[in-house]
Design an enzyme around this catalytic site. Structure first.
Site, PDB file in Angstrom:
ATOM      1  N   PHE A 156     -15.456   4.156   6.802  1.00 43.34           N
ATOM      2  CA  PHE A 156     -14.081   4.508   6.426  1.00 43.34           C
ATOM      3  C   PHE A 156     -13.842   4.446   4.916  1.00 43.34           C
ATOM      4  O   PHE A 156     -12.729   4.678   4.456  1.00 43.34           O
ATOM      5  CB  PHE A 156     -13.065   3.618   7.161  1.00 43.34           C
TER       6      PHE A 156
ATOM      7  N   GLU B  72      -9.584 -10.809  -7.690  1.00 46.21           N
ATOM      8  CA  GLU B  72      -8.662  -9.689  -7.517  1.00 46.21           C
ATOM      9  C   GLU B  72      -7.472  -9.790  -8.478  1.00 46.21           C
ATOM     10  O   GLU B  72      -7.001  -8.779  -9.013  1.00 46.21           O
ATOM     11  CB  GLU B  72      -8.195  -9.624  -6.063  1.00 46.21           C
TER      12      GLU B  72
ATOM     13  N   HIS C  74      -2.349  -5.341   1.525  1.00 46.91           N
ATOM     14  CA  HIS C  74      -3.640  -6.004   1.313  1.00 46.91           C
ATOM     15  C   HIS C  74      -3.362  -7.462   0.990  1.00 46.91           C
ATOM     16  O   HIS C  74      -2.367  -7.775   0.333  1.00 46.91           O
ATOM     17  CB  HIS C  74      -4.391  -5.375   0.128  1.00 46.91           C
TER      18      HIS C  74
ATOM     19  N   ASN D   4      -2.056   0.331   6.693  1.00 42.10           N
ATOM     20  CA  ASN D   4      -1.532  -0.911   7.267  1.00 42.10           C
ATOM     21  C   ASN D   4      -0.682  -1.723   6.287  1.00 42.10           C
ATOM     22  O   ASN D   4      -0.577  -2.945   6.392  1.00 42.10           O
ATOM     23  CB  ASN D   4      -2.669  -1.733   7.883  1.00 42.10           C
TER      24      ASN D   4
ATOM     25  N   LYS E 150       0.823  -1.216   0.000  1.00 40.23           N
ATOM     26  CA  LYS E 150       0.000   0.000   0.000  1.00 40.23           C
ATOM     27  C   LYS E 150       0.867   1.281   0.000  1.00 40.23           C
ATOM     28  O   LYS E 150       2.078   1.232   0.266  1.00 40.23           O
ATOM     29  CB  LYS E 150      -0.924  -0.032   1.223  1.00 40.23           C
TER      30      LYS E 150
ATOM     31  N   ARG F  64       2.346  -6.319   9.308  1.00 40.71           N
ATOM     32  CA  ARG F  64       1.656  -5.157   9.869  1.00 40.71           C
ATOM     33  C   ARG F  64       2.221  -4.765  11.232  1.00 40.71           C
ATOM     34  O   ARG F  64       2.284  -3.578  11.557  1.00 40.71           O
ATOM     35  CB  ARG F  64       0.155  -5.422   9.912  1.00 40.71           C
TER      36      ARG F  64
ATOM     37  N   THR G 257      -5.649  -6.707  10.845  1.00 38.46           N
ATOM     38  CA  THR G 257      -5.930  -5.431  10.156  1.00 38.46           C
ATOM     39  C   THR G 257      -5.391  -4.244  10.944  1.00 38.46           C
ATOM     40  O   THR G 257      -4.764  -3.346  10.386  1.00 38.46           O
ATOM     41  CB  THR G 257      -7.458  -5.273   9.955  1.00 38.46           C
TER      42      THR G 257
ATOM     43  N   ARG H 155      -2.230 -14.234   4.676  1.00 38.31           N
ATOM     44  CA  ARG H 155      -2.953 -13.584   5.788  1.00 38.31           C
ATOM     45  C   ARG H 155      -2.161 -13.765   7.098  1.00 38.31           C
ATOM     46  O   ARG H 155      -2.119 -12.860   7.931  1.00 38.31           O
ATOM     47  CB  ARG H 155      -4.365 -14.171   5.952  1.00 38.31           C
TER      48      ARG H 155
ATOM     49  N   TYR I 161     -12.410  -2.003  -3.712  1.00 38.21           N
ATOM     50  CA  TYR I 161     -12.906  -2.066  -2.333  1.00 38.21           C
ATOM     51  C   TYR I 161     -14.433  -1.942  -2.269  1.00 38.21           C
ATOM     52  O   TYR I 161     -14.979  -1.587  -1.220  1.00 38.21           O
ATOM     53  CB  TYR I 161     -12.236  -0.982  -1.485  1.00 38.21           C
TER      54      TYR I 161
HETATM   55  P1  ADP Z   1      -8.028  -6.542   5.753  1.00 33.53           P
HETATM   56  O1  ADP Z   1      -7.187  -5.625   4.882  1.00 33.53           O
HETATM   57  O2  ADP Z   1      -7.264  -7.019   6.964  1.00 33.53           O
HETATM   58  O3  ADP Z   1      -8.660  -7.677   4.976  1.00 33.53           O
HETATM   59  P2  ADP Z   1     -10.659  -5.274   5.745  1.00 33.53           P
HETATM   60  O4  ADP Z   1     -10.928  -6.036   4.489  1.00 33.53           O
HETATM   61  O5  ADP Z   1     -11.654  -5.370   6.858  1.00 33.53           O
HETATM   62  O6  ADP Z   1      -9.212  -5.641   6.357  1.00 33.53           O
HETATM   63  O7  ADP Z   1     -10.501  -3.716   5.401  1.00 33.53           O
HETATM   64  C1  ADP Z   1      -9.897  -3.292   4.213  1.00 33.53           C
HETATM   65  C2  ADP Z   1      -8.979  -2.138   4.529  1.00 33.53           C
HETATM   66  O8  ADP Z   1      -9.759  -1.027   4.976  1.00 33.53           O
HETATM   67  C3  ADP Z   1      -7.996  -2.363   5.694  1.00 33.53           C
HETATM   68  O9  ADP Z   1      -6.836  -3.082   5.312  1.00 33.53           O
HETATM   69  C4  ADP Z   1      -7.666  -0.945   6.104  1.00 33.53           C
HETATM   70  O10 ADP Z   1      -6.757  -0.328   5.200  1.00 33.53           O
HETATM   71  C5  ADP Z   1      -9.044  -0.296   5.954  1.00 33.53           C
HETATM   72  N1  ADP Z   1      -9.812  -0.355   7.213  1.00 33.53           N
HETATM   73  C6  ADP Z   1     -10.420  -1.425   7.761  1.00 33.53           C
HETATM   74  N2  ADP Z   1     -11.042  -1.123   8.911  1.00 33.53           N
HETATM   75  C7  ADP Z   1     -10.822   0.206   9.111  1.00 33.53           C
HETATM   76  C8  ADP Z   1     -11.209   1.137  10.116  1.00 33.53           C
HETATM   77  N3  ADP Z   1     -11.960   0.773  11.175  1.00 33.53           N
HETATM   78  N4  ADP Z   1     -10.786   2.424   9.987  1.00 33.53           N
HETATM   79  C9  ADP Z   1     -10.046   2.824   8.929  1.00 33.53           C
HETATM   80  N5  ADP Z   1      -9.665   1.990   7.930  1.00 33.53           N
HETATM   81  C10 ADP Z   1     -10.038   0.701   8.015  1.00 33.53           C
HETATM   82 MG    MG Z   2     -10.085  -7.609   3.458  1.00 30.59          MG
END
Ligand code: ADP
Ligand code: MG
Length: 140
Positions: free
Chosen positions: A59, A128, A117, A114, A11, A104, A93, A87, A51
């Site tokens: 968010f 994807e 992805h 973070n 990212k 992370r 996350t 993962r 997304y």
């Molecule tokens: P992951 O990337 O671990 O699969 P998610 O799919 O739930 O997590 O979320 C996608 C992305 O959205 C996260 O990697 C992060 O960049 C962002 N994100 C998720 N939850 C939050 C939150 N509560 N506040 C801000 N950004 C968030």
């Molecule tokens: Mg995700």
């Protein structure tokens, strides 16, 4: 265990800090092979589409802004049980909840910024990968 593929993004917070190599080293050391990779700047349309599942989350707008704030590196990773393997090395996350030794935990700045992805299922990995790569751009 079958050799499978997953999709990864390094990212903008990580590319900005020159961590493409650092992140990739951790992926490789976790047993994943980079079988496709390109550095791109996501458009707003691409980020919103990618997304889309999060469109209703509070968010979402900030996430799209963040993901288009600088270059990213999109990658296809191959390895045994690649989705879970990725993962596991990514970590939670929210970096505050991420296990020691995960990408992370080591590199992420915040729950949003973070660093990486990773696909969450084989089905989403295929979707994807196809979003960013033509079949002949993936070389195993
Ligand atoms: P992951 O990337 O671990 O699969 P998610 O799919 O739930 O997590 O979320 C996608 C992305 O959205 C996260 O990697 C992060 O960049 C962002 N994100 C998720 N939850 C939050 C939150 N509560 N506040 C801000 N950004 C968030
Ligand atoms: Mg995700």
């Amino acid at each position: 265990m079958a050799v499978t593929r997953t999709f990864s993004i390094i990212k903008p917070d990580a590319t900005r800090r020159n961590l493409t190599g650092g992140v990739t080293k951790m992926l490789e050391e976790a047993g994943l092979r980079v079988v496709a990779s390109k550095r791109i700047h996501l458009t707003k349309d691409q980020a919103e589409g990618f997304y889309g599942v999060h469109r209703e989350r509070p968010f979402f707008g900030d996430l799209v802004k963040f993901m288009t704030s600088g270059p990213v590196v999109v990658q296809v990773l191959e390895g045994e049980d690649a989705v879970k393997r990725n993962r596991d090395i990514m970590g939670a996350t929210n970096p505050a909840n991420a296990d020691e030794g995960t990408i992370r935990k080591v590199y992420a700045e915040s729950i949003e910024a973070n660093s990486v992805h990773g696909s969450d299922s084989d089905e989403n990995a295929a979707i994807e990968i196809a979003f960013f790569f033509k079949p002949d751009e993936v070389v195993g």
